[in-house]
Design a protein around this motif. Structure first.
Motif, short mmCIF file in Angstrom:
data_model
loop_
_atom_site.label_atom_id
_atom_site.label_comp_id
_atom_site.label_asym_id
_atom_site.label_seq_id
_atom_site.Cartn_x
_atom_site.Cartn_y
_atom_site.Cartn_z
N GLN A 85 0.78 -1.39 -0.06
CA GLN A 85 0.19 0.14 0.15
C GLN A 85 0.66 1.26 0.04
OE1 GLN A 85 -2.47 0.04 3.57
NE2 GLN A 85 -0.79 0.02 4.75
N ASN A 86 2.14 1.21 0.13
CA ASN A 86 3.11 2.45 0.15
C ASN A 86 3.38 2.97 -1.31
OD1 ASN A 86 3.14 2.57 3.10
ND2 ASN A 86 5.08 1.59 3.09
N VAL A 87 3.29 1.90 -2.47
CA VAL A 87 3.62 1.82 -3.72
C VAL A 87 2.35 2.71 -4.31
CG1 VAL A 87 3.84 0.84 -5.86
CG2 VAL A 87 4.88 0.01 -3.68
N ILE A 88 2.77 3.75 -4.85
CA ILE A 88 1.66 4.89 -5.54
C ILE A 88 1.71 4.89 -7.10
CG2 ILE A 88 1.35 5.91 -3.57
CD1 ILE A 88 2.81 8.52 -4.94
N GLY A 89 2.97 4.12 -7.59
CA GLY A 89 3.25 4.22 -9.24
C GLY A 89 3.98 3.24 -9.47
N THR A 90 3.51 2.36 -10.64
CA THR A 90 4.47 1.24 -11.00
C THR A 90 4.54 1.04 -12.41
OG1 THR A 90 2.20 -0.20 -11.42
CG2 THR A 90 3.27 -0.31 -9.24
N CYS A 91 5.51 0.15 -12.77
CA CYS A 91 5.89 -0.25 -14.10
C CYS A 91 6.44 0.96 -15.08
CB CYS A 91 4.63 -1.00 -14.83
SG CYS A 91 4.44 -2.74 -14.52
N MET A 92 7.20 1.94 -14.43
CA MET A 92 7.75 2.78 -15.16
C MET A 92 9.26 2.34 -15.59
SD MET A 92 6.28 5.90 -13.02
CE MET A 92 6.26 5.13 -11.32
N ALA A 93 9.97 3.29 -16.18
CA ALA A 93 11.35 3.41 -16.65
C ALA A 93 12.13 4.00 -15.32
CB ALA A 93 11.64 4.15 -17.84
N PRO A 94 13.27 3.67 -15.02
CA PRO A 94 14.12 4.03 -14.07
C PRO A 94 13.50 5.69 -13.76
CG PRO A 94 15.28 2.45 -15.26
CD PRO A 94 14.34 2.73 -16.15
N LEU A 95 13.53 5.81 -12.52
CA LEU A 95 13.25 7.29 -12.16
C LEU A 95 14.32 7.97 -11.66
CD1 LEU A 95 9.86 6.26 -10.34
CD2 LEU A 95 10.02 7.19 -12.57
N ALA A 96 14.62 9.07 -12.22
CA ALA A 96 15.61 9.96 -11.72
C ALA A 96 15.35 10.85 -11.15
CB ALA A 96 16.45 10.49 -12.89
N ALA A 97 14.10 11.38 -10.96
CA ALA A 97 13.52 12.62 -10.08
C ALA A 97 12.16 12.32 -9.90
CB ALA A 97 13.83 13.65 -10.63
N VAL A 98 11.85 12.86 -8.44
CA VAL A 98 10.49 12.76 -8.01
C VAL A 98 10.12 14.06 -7.72
CG1 VAL A 98 10.22 10.41 -7.85
CG2 VAL A 98 10.55 11.67 -6.07
N ALA A 99 8.78 14.33 -7.40
CA ALA A 99 8.35 15.87 -6.92
C ALA A 99 7.18 15.48 -6.23
CB ALA A 99 8.40 16.86 -7.89
N ALA A 100 6.89 15.81 -5.05
CA ALA A 100 5.55 15.59 -4.08
C ALA A 100 4.65 16.74 -4.45
CB ALA A 100 5.91 15.38 -2.70
N LEU A 101 3.51 16.37 -4.87
CA LEU A 101 2.59 17.16 -5.18
C LEU A 101 1.77 17.85 -3.92
CD1 LEU A 101 0.79 16.00 -8.53
CD2 LEU A 101 2.19 17.90 -8.27
N PRO A 102 1.09 19.01 -3.87
CA PRO A 102 0.33 19.42 -2.71
C PRO A 102 -0.71 18.14 -2.59
CG PRO A 102 0.67 21.16 -4.17
CD PRO A 102 1.21 19.82 -5.14
N GLY A 103 -1.03 18.03 -1.24
CA GLY A 103 -1.92 17.08 -0.79
C GLY A 103 -1.26 15.71 -0.29
N GLY A 104 0.03 15.54 -0.61
CA GLY A 104 0.89 14.58 0.06
C GLY A 104 0.78 13.14 -0.52
N ALA A 105 -0.11 12.63 -1.07
CA ALA A 105 -0.24 11.20 -1.46
C ALA A 105 -0.16 11.02 -3.00
CB ALA A 105 -1.59 10.53 -1.06
N SER A 106 0.45 11.98 -3.89
CA SER A 106 0.49 12.15 -5.06
C SER A 106 1.83 12.79 -5.42
CB SER A 106 -0.67 12.62 -6.08
OG SER A 106 -0.90 13.98 -5.59
N GLY A 107 2.34 12.71 -6.71
CA GLY A 107 3.35 13.27 -6.87
C GLY A 107 3.54 13.08 -8.57
N LEU A 108 4.88 13.71 -8.92
CA LEU A 108 5.51 13.71 -10.43
C LEU A 108 6.75 12.75 -10.35
CD1 LEU A 108 5.10 17.23 -11.47
CD2 LEU A 108 3.50 15.56 -11.75
N ALA A 109 7.02 11.82 -11.40
CA ALA A 109 8.05 10.91 -11.59
C ALA A 109 8.51 11.24 -12.78
CB ALA A 109 7.56 9.70 -11.28
N ALA A 110 9.90 11.35 -12.81
CA ALA A 110 10.67 11.43 -14.22
C ALA A 110 11.61 10.22 -14.49
CB ALA A 110 11.51 12.74 -14.09
N GLU A 111 11.29 9.85 -15.76
CA GLU A 111 12.06 8.89 -16.21
C GLU A 111 13.13 9.37 -17.02
OE1 GLU A 111 8.62 5.50 -17.30
OE2 GLU A 111 8.94 6.96 -19.05
#
Length: 393
Positions: A85-111
């Motif tokens: 339940q801690n995982v919020i995104g799957t099956c992406m290419a290797p992630l070099a950067a992430v950014a948390a979005l307002p609200g806390g349980a969502s974000g952006l992920a950069a391949e």
């Protein structure tokens, strides 16, 4: 990193003039802030309530706390479905950067290799919100993300990318074409990674690699191997030691992360060098990085970092887990780093980190790039802050 207070707004003394290095795109061509229109906002999710890290074992399963704190098994992932339940995104290419979005349980992920930025949120498939053309043939690609300090109003996101000709900072809003902010950062056969953050005054901080030329890191007329401080249009930010220069400190080789305590008490940058991996404290008033605050001779591949008033956590891309350094009240570290998530209950190789709040981190894995991926890798995961407590004597 809280957006407007993620990295300390340190004014460093540097009497060096930056000449002819950067290209600041003509703002009359549509790249100016005045030409941006507010975009539909990404959905804010309820605040995170992660369990203590359970993660995956060799087959992708693990445990999370169950009733009364007793371990509860987590089934291995099935394809892109991850039951942790801690995982919020799957099956992406290797992630070099992430950014948390307002609200806390969502974000952006950069391949890194695809140039895609994806919105990640529990219960939803990752959704591409922007694609930037990148050259990932070397160690570059899409390696840095930062939200605008006024993201809730303008919905702008900054990215650090490698192109066919240079390294540069780009800016985009969901649904718009990414636009250049700062171009002309040297590109080389190696050390093209760059990372981004925002200081408390709203300036954008950019840590750049030396593009394989160590001499460039000490050259005040080069943007390579530096921490830069710019405004939203790519110009030297107001308050820089030299008003004509974006450079505030030099001496980097291959930075992987930049972070600061929310209260602005300290800022840090990680760097992979030829002899050791390093963590530097960004010290106001010195033009070059001094001695590292911590050094890893075994070179675990320091990458993203997260800073709190009592500790600094550092992700590593060559060794599973997160290194956690406890801060002493004197400002140094009290003892050797501890390592979490490095065993059977871990998530493998973690490359990207961002602070959600004082108790929570958003991290991204890079298991498809030299690790042991499970079927749902690579993943974006919300985890509790590693340790906690007060600074030690």
């Amino acid at each position: 990193m809280r957006r407007a207070s993620r990295v300390v707004a340190s004014t460093v003394a540097l009497g060096l003039l930056l000449t002819g290095c950067a290209s600041f795109p003509d703002q009359s061509n549509g790249a100016g802030v005045q030409d941006w229109q507010p975009q539909p906002k990404l959905t804010d999710a309820p605040g995170p309530q992660p369990n203590a890290p359970g993660g995956s074992n060799a087959d992708g399963g693990g445990t999370v706390p169950g009733p009364n704190g007793t371990p509860k098994p987590v089934p291995p992932p099935q394809g892109c479905t991850d039951f942790d339940q801690n995982v919020i995104g799957t099956c992406m290419a290797p992630l070099a950067a992430v950014a948390a979005l307002p609200g806390g349980a969502s974000g952006l992920a950069a391949e890194r290799t695809t140039g895609r930025v994806l919105a990640v949120q529990k219960g939803q498939d990752p959704k591409p919100v922007a694609t930037i053309e990148v050259d990932a043939a070397t160690d570059g690609g899409l390696t840095g993300l930062a939200l605008s300090p006024t993201y809730q109003e303008d919905q702008l996101v900054y990215a650090y990318v490698t192109t066919a000709t240079d390294n540069r900072v780009m800016r985009f809003a969901v649904g718009d074409t990414p636009k250049p902010v700062l171009t002309g950062i040297p590109k080389g056969p190696t050390h093209n990674r760059g990372v981004l953050s925002v200081d408390r005054s709203g300036a954008l901080l950019v840590a750049t690699g030396d593009a394989g030329n160590t001499a460039a890191a000490g050259d005040p007329n080069s943007l390579a191997g530096k921490v830069l401080r710019i405004d939203g249009l790519g110009h030297p930010a107001p308050g820089n030691p030299n008003p004509a220069s974006a450079v505030v400190i030099g001496g980097l080789q291959d930075p992987g992360g930049m972070c600061a305590a929310a209260d602005g008490s300290a800022a840090w940058v990680t760097d992979q060098t030829a002899t050791a991996d390093q963590l530097y404290r960004i010290t106001p008033g010195q033009p070059q990085l001094g001695s590292p605050a911590w050094s890893w001779p075994d070179k675990p591949g320091v990458a993203g970092c997260a800073a709190f008033t009592d500790e600094v956590s550092v992700a590593t891309v060559h060794k599973a887990g997160i290194q956690v350094l406890s801060l002493a009240k004197t400002g140094g570290f009290s003892g050797k780093p501890s390592t979490i998530l490095d065993g059977q209950g871990g998530y493998g190789l973690i490359g990207a980190m961002d602070v959600v709040d004082q108790n929570t981190l958003l991290v991204g894995t890079v298991n498809k790039d030299g690790g042991k991926p499970v079927s749902s890798d690579d993943r974006a995961i919300i985890i509790p802050k590693p340790n906690g407590g007060q600074p030690k004597d």
